[in-house]
Design a protein around this motif. Structure first.
Motif, mmCIF file in Angstrom:
data_model
loop_
_atom_site.group_PDB
_atom_site.id
_atom_site.type_symbol
_atom_site.label_atom_id
_atom_site.label_comp_id
_atom_site.label_asym_id
_atom_site.label_seq_id
_atom_site.Cartn_x
_atom_site.Cartn_y
_atom_site.Cartn_z
ATOM 1 N N THR A 36 -25.554 -23.851 -8.804
ATOM 2 C CA THR A 36 -25.449 -23.283 -10.158
ATOM 3 C C THR A 36 -26.227 -21.982 -10.315
ATOM 4 O OG1 THR A 36 -27.353 -24.531 -10.991
ATOM 5 C CG2 THR A 36 -25.205 -25.624 -11.064
ATOM 6 N N MET A 37 -27.062 -21.649 -9.349
ATOM 7 C CA MET A 37 -27.862 -20.419 -9.464
ATOM 8 C C MET A 37 -26.970 -19.183 -9.371
ATOM 9 S SD MET A 37 -31.334 -21.119 -7.256
ATOM 10 C CE MET A 37 -32.819 -21.122 -8.240
ATOM 11 N N ASP A 38 -27.300 -18.166 -10.150
ATOM 12 C CA ASP A 38 -26.545 -16.911 -10.129
ATOM 13 C C ASP A 38 -26.987 -16.080 -8.926
ATOM 14 O OD1 ASP A 38 -25.129 -14.638 -10.621
ATOM 15 O OD2 ASP A 38 -26.254 -14.039 -12.411
ATOM 16 N N ARG A 39 -26.105 -15.932 -7.978
ATOM 17 C CA ARG A 39 -26.441 -15.207 -6.750
ATOM 18 C C ARG A 39 -25.805 -13.822 -6.713
ATOM 19 N NH1 ARG A 39 -28.752 -19.331 -3.791
ATOM 20 N NH2 ARG A 39 -28.108 -21.406 -4.483
ATOM 21 N N THR A 40 -25.378 -13.324 -7.839
ATOM 22 C CA THR A 40 -24.765 -12.001 -7.916
ATOM 23 C C THR A 40 -25.827 -10.916 -7.749
ATOM 24 O OG1 THR A 40 -23.122 -12.875 -9.459
ATOM 25 C CG2 THR A 40 -23.309 -10.481 -9.296
ATOM 26 N N LEU A 41 -25.536 -9.923 -6.942
ATOM 27 C CA LEU A 41 -26.446 -8.782 -6.802
ATOM 28 C C LEU A 41 -26.290 -7.859 -8.005
ATOM 29 C CD1 LEU A 41 -26.276 -7.600 -3.068
ATOM 30 C CD2 LEU A 41 -28.215 -8.628 -4.245
ATOM 31 N N LYS A 42 -27.377 -7.559 -8.660
ATOM 32 C CA LYS A 42 -27.333 -6.672 -9.829
ATOM 33 C C LYS A 42 -27.452 -5.230 -9.344
ATOM 34 C CE LYS A 42 -27.422 -10.318 -12.532
ATOM 35 N NZ LYS A 42 -27.675 -11.373 -11.525
ATOM 36 N N VAL A 43 -26.318 -4.649 -8.992
ATOM 37 C CA VAL A 43 -26.310 -3.299 -8.417
ATOM 38 C C VAL A 43 -25.745 -2.259 -9.379
ATOM 39 C CG1 VAL A 43 -26.219 -4.102 -6.024
ATOM 40 C CG2 VAL A 43 -24.093 -3.816 -7.310
ATOM 41 N N SER A 44 -25.535 -2.635 -10.617
ATOM 42 C CA SER A 44 -25.020 -1.699 -11.630
ATOM 43 C C SER A 44 -25.991 -1.628 -12.794
ATOM 44 C CB SER A 44 -23.643 -2.147 -12.127
ATOM 45 O OG SER A 44 -22.699 -2.151 -11.072
ATOM 46 N N VAL A 87 -34.469 -22.311 2.826
ATOM 47 C CA VAL A 87 -33.649 -21.893 1.681
ATOM 48 C C VAL A 87 -34.023 -22.718 0.449
ATOM 49 C CG1 VAL A 87 -31.311 -21.828 0.743
ATOM 50 C CG2 VAL A 87 -31.725 -21.121 3.116
ATOM 51 N N VAL A 88 -34.095 -24.022 0.631
ATOM 52 C CA VAL A 88 -34.431 -24.910 -0.485
ATOM 53 C C VAL A 88 -35.868 -24.672 -0.939
ATOM 54 C CG1 VAL A 88 -34.691 -27.317 -1.184
ATOM 55 C CG2 VAL A 88 -32.787 -26.647 0.297
ATOM 56 N N ALA A 89 -36.787 -24.582 0.015
ATOM 57 C CA ALA A 89 -38.204 -24.473 -0.324
ATOM 58 C C ALA A 89 -38.514 -23.201 -1.105
ATOM 59 C CB ALA A 89 -39.034 -24.527 0.957
ATOM 60 N N VAL A 90 -37.990 -22.055 -0.662
ATOM 61 C CA VAL A 90 -38.331 -20.798 -1.313
ATOM 62 C C VAL A 90 -37.685 -20.700 -2.693
ATOM 63 C CG1 VAL A 90 -36.434 -19.405 -0.360
ATOM 64 C CG2 VAL A 90 -38.626 -18.334 -0.880
ATOM 65 N N GLN A 91 -36.503 -21.263 -2.844
ATOM 66 C CA GLN A 91 -35.886 -21.263 -4.175
ATOM 67 C C GLN A 91 -36.694 -22.117 -5.149
ATOM 68 O OE1 GLN A 91 -31.104 -20.501 -3.432
ATOM 69 N NE2 GLN A 91 -31.819 -22.589 -3.730
ATOM 70 N N ARG A 92 -37.175 -23.256 -4.678
ATOM 71 C CA ARG A 92 -38.001 -24.105 -5.533
ATOM 72 C C ARG A 92 -39.319 -23.429 -5.883
ATOM 73 N NH1 ARG A 92 -36.979 -29.621 -5.916
ATOM 74 N NH2 ARG A 92 -34.716 -29.926 -5.874
ATOM 75 N N GLU A 93 -39.883 -22.716 -4.917
ATOM 76 C CA GLU A 93 -41.179 -22.084 -5.132
ATOM 77 C C GLU A 93 -41.107 -20.976 -6.165
ATOM 78 O OE1 GLU A 93 -45.129 -21.210 -4.900
ATOM 79 O OE2 GLU A 93 -44.134 -22.896 -3.896
ATOM 80 N N LEU A 94 -40.079 -20.136 -6.084
ATOM 81 C CA LEU A 94 -39.976 -18.967 -6.951
ATOM 82 C C LEU A 94 -39.066 -19.180 -8.156
ATOM 83 C CD1 LEU A 94 -39.746 -16.011 -4.386
ATOM 84 C CD2 LEU A 94 -41.770 -17.121 -5.341
ATOM 85 N N GLY A 95 -38.175 -20.147 -8.056
ATOM 86 C CA GLY A 95 -37.204 -20.322 -9.140
ATOM 87 C C GLY A 95 -36.149 -19.237 -9.162
ATOM 88 N N VAL A 96 -35.985 -18.519 -8.046
ATOM 89 C CA VAL A 96 -34.961 -17.481 -7.947
ATOM 90 C C VAL A 96 -34.080 -17.799 -6.743
ATOM 91 C CG1 VAL A 96 -36.402 -15.733 -9.031
ATOM 92 C CG2 VAL A 96 -36.423 -15.972 -6.554
ATOM 93 N N PRO A 97 -32.832 -17.346 -6.753
ATOM 94 C CA PRO A 97 -31.886 -17.743 -5.700
ATOM 95 C C PRO A 97 -31.980 -16.906 -4.428
ATOM 96 C CG PRO A 97 -30.767 -16.386 -7.317
ATOM 97 C CD PRO A 97 -32.169 -16.569 -7.825
ATOM 98 N N VAL A 98 -31.608 -17.519 -3.334
ATOM 99 C CA VAL A 98 -31.331 -16.766 -2.115
ATOM 100 C C VAL A 98 -29.974 -16.088 -2.325
ATOM 101 C CG1 VAL A 98 -30.793 -16.923 0.342
ATOM 102 C CG2 VAL A 98 -32.659 -18.291 -0.615
ATOM 103 N N LYS A 99 -29.951 -14.776 -2.237
ATOM 104 C CA LYS A 99 -28.718 -14.039 -2.514
ATOM 105 C C LYS A 99 -28.016 -13.524 -1.258
ATOM 106 C CE LYS A 99 -29.746 -12.681 -7.248
ATOM 107 N NZ LYS A 99 -29.680 -11.597 -8.265
ATOM 108 N N LEU A 100 -28.801 -13.249 -0.226
ATOM 109 C CA LEU A 100 -28.219 -12.728 1.012
ATOM 110 C C LEU A 100 -28.886 -13.403 2.203
ATOM 111 C CD1 LEU A 100 -28.291 -8.914 0.138
ATOM 112 C CD2 LEU A 100 -26.227 -10.313 0.288
ATOM 113 N N VAL A 101 -28.118 -13.572 3.268
ATOM 114 C CA VAL A 101 -28.668 -14.132 4.500
ATOM 115 C C VAL A 101 -28.243 -13.248 5.667
ATOM 116 C CG1 VAL A 101 -28.855 -16.515 3.740
ATOM 117 C CG2 VAL A 101 -26.689 -15.708 4.686
ATOM 118 N N GLY A 102 -29.154 -13.082 6.622
ATOM 119 C CA GLY A 102 -28.859 -12.325 7.822
ATOM 120 C C GLY A 102 -28.907 -13.228 9.030
#
Length: 390
Positions: free
Chosen positions: A177-185, A353-368
């Motif tokens: 449900t997290m918004d993973r859209t890049l805010k580039v505009s 992925v799970v741990a950092v999202q829980r820690e910050l409350g922000v989504p993972v948006k990109l993966v390399g």
């Protein structure tokens, strides 16, 4: 006596006449012409045809020699850099999902092997917890997953599809449900401003270059700001990324104020009406309070030109729980809005992925998932869990 005298005189006169005659005849004898040597062989053997005499050239007078002007050398052509066409998002996602599946399938296989046992006793559930903790999911998310699975297995009994149940519980942890859209505009005609932060070695500069390729593939105009002024190599690296896709790079002298470079990059983006400005920052160590304050200054100075629409924190997925400490400090300084996980392949543990999202409350948006120029893709929760399960 007189007769002898006349005889001698007559002989002398006759001799003189003969000598004069011989001299006169010699002077009148024609001199045969001297023929020029044959410059060409006759057409056929034995032919009497001679080539015309070669004209005699007058010797050159050095005082009147004609000097021909030298032709100017053609200017050396400077090779035009070849602008690459980045890979589209759809094909990039397919390829990265396949690679993620190959590198992260061990976690899912380990969990499924335990859940497929004939009897799930307390020891089995402890094994499941250990497997999840080893994958860097974290204590609280691990407990949630185990509790959810135990409840479903107890209620549904033997009819439960273990794999489906595990997938659903993992997807809940990743949170689709997290918004993973890049805010580039930006708003009101202003460009979107993306600030990229993170510690040294996490891959910030490379990430900025790869994001620019994603945006160019979407036909967006981009300006890059090389605000990592303490490392000349980082500036040159970013310039190379920009050159490959035809994106301008704003840079300053080595050691100059990073905030001023970031300011000029956004200023140029506003003046040229570009879609997005990507700003690369210096790698900050979380225990350097002065450097962290400087990073806050960069963000404040940028916003004198246009609001920052996205702050992306780049984390090396292989650092595990150490990455959590970095994430916490950066979020306190610059209000992180999204996470980029690099090196999420090989030895990386997907639970981060799970741990950092829980820690910050922000989504993972990109993966390399690799070193290639297009080995960066938007994060998809469902695809990621499927990769974990192999």
């Amino acid at each position: 006596m007189g007769e002898w005298l006349y005889l001698v005189i007559g002989v002398a006169v006759l001799a003189v006449v003969v000598i004069v005659g011989l001299v006169t005849v010699g002077r009148r004898r024609p001199v045969p012409p001297v023929e020029a040597p044959d410059s060409q062989a006759p057409d056929t053997p034995g032919s009497d045809t001679l080539a015309p005499p070669r004209p005699v050239e007058a010797p050159e007078d050095p005082t009147h020699a004609v000097v021909e002007p030298l032709e100017p050398e053609a200017p050396t052509a400077v090779p035009t850099p070849v602008v690459e066409k980045p890979e589209g998002t759809a094909s990039r996602l397919v390829r990265l999902r396949q690679r993620l599946s190959r590198s992260q399938g061990g976690l899912g296989r380990g969990l499924l092997a335990i859940l497929s046992r004939d009897r799930l006793d307390d020891d089995a559930w402890e094994d499941i917890e250990d497997t999840l903790l080893t994958a860097d999911i974290g204590v609280a998310p691990t407990q949630e997953l185990v509790d959810g699975l135990r409840t479903r297995l107890r209620v549904e009994g033997d009819s439960v599809d273990v794999r489906a149940a595990l997938r659903e519980e993992l997807v809940k942890l990743v949170d689709p449900t997290m918004d993973r859209t890049l805010k580039v505009s930006g708003a009101d005609g202003a460009p979107g401003v993306v600030l990229v932060v993170g510690v040294n070695g996490a891959g910030k500069t490379t990430t900025v270059g790869k994001i620019s390729r994603i945006l160019v593939a979407q036909d967006r105009s981009v300006v890059l700001g090389a605000a990592d002024t303490f490392r000349a190599a980082a500036v040159e690296q970013l310039a190379t990324w920009g050159e490959r896709v035809g994106v301008p790079v704003v840079r300053g002298p080595e050691g100059s104020d990073p905030a001023s470079v970031a300011f000029e990059a956004v200023k140029q983006g506003v003046a040229e009406d570009v879609d997005t400005v990507l700003v690369d920052t210096a790698g900050r160590l979380q225990n350097k309070a002065g450097l962290m304050d400087e990073l806050g200054k960069v963000k404040r100075v940028i916003e004198k030109q246009a609001p920052v629409t996205e702050v992306l924190l780049v984390l090396d997925a292989t650092t595990g729980q150490n990455g959590m400490v970095q994430a916490r400090v950066f979020s306190e300084v610059v209000d992180v809005t999204g996470i980029v996980l690099t090196k999420l392949d090989g030895s990386a543990k997907g639970g981060i992925v799970v741990a950092v999202q829980r820690e910050l409350g922000v989504p993972v948006k990109l993966v390399g998932l690799g070193e290639g120029p297009d080995d960066l893709a938007p994060f998809d929760a469902g695809a990621f869990v499927d990769a974990l399960l192999g």
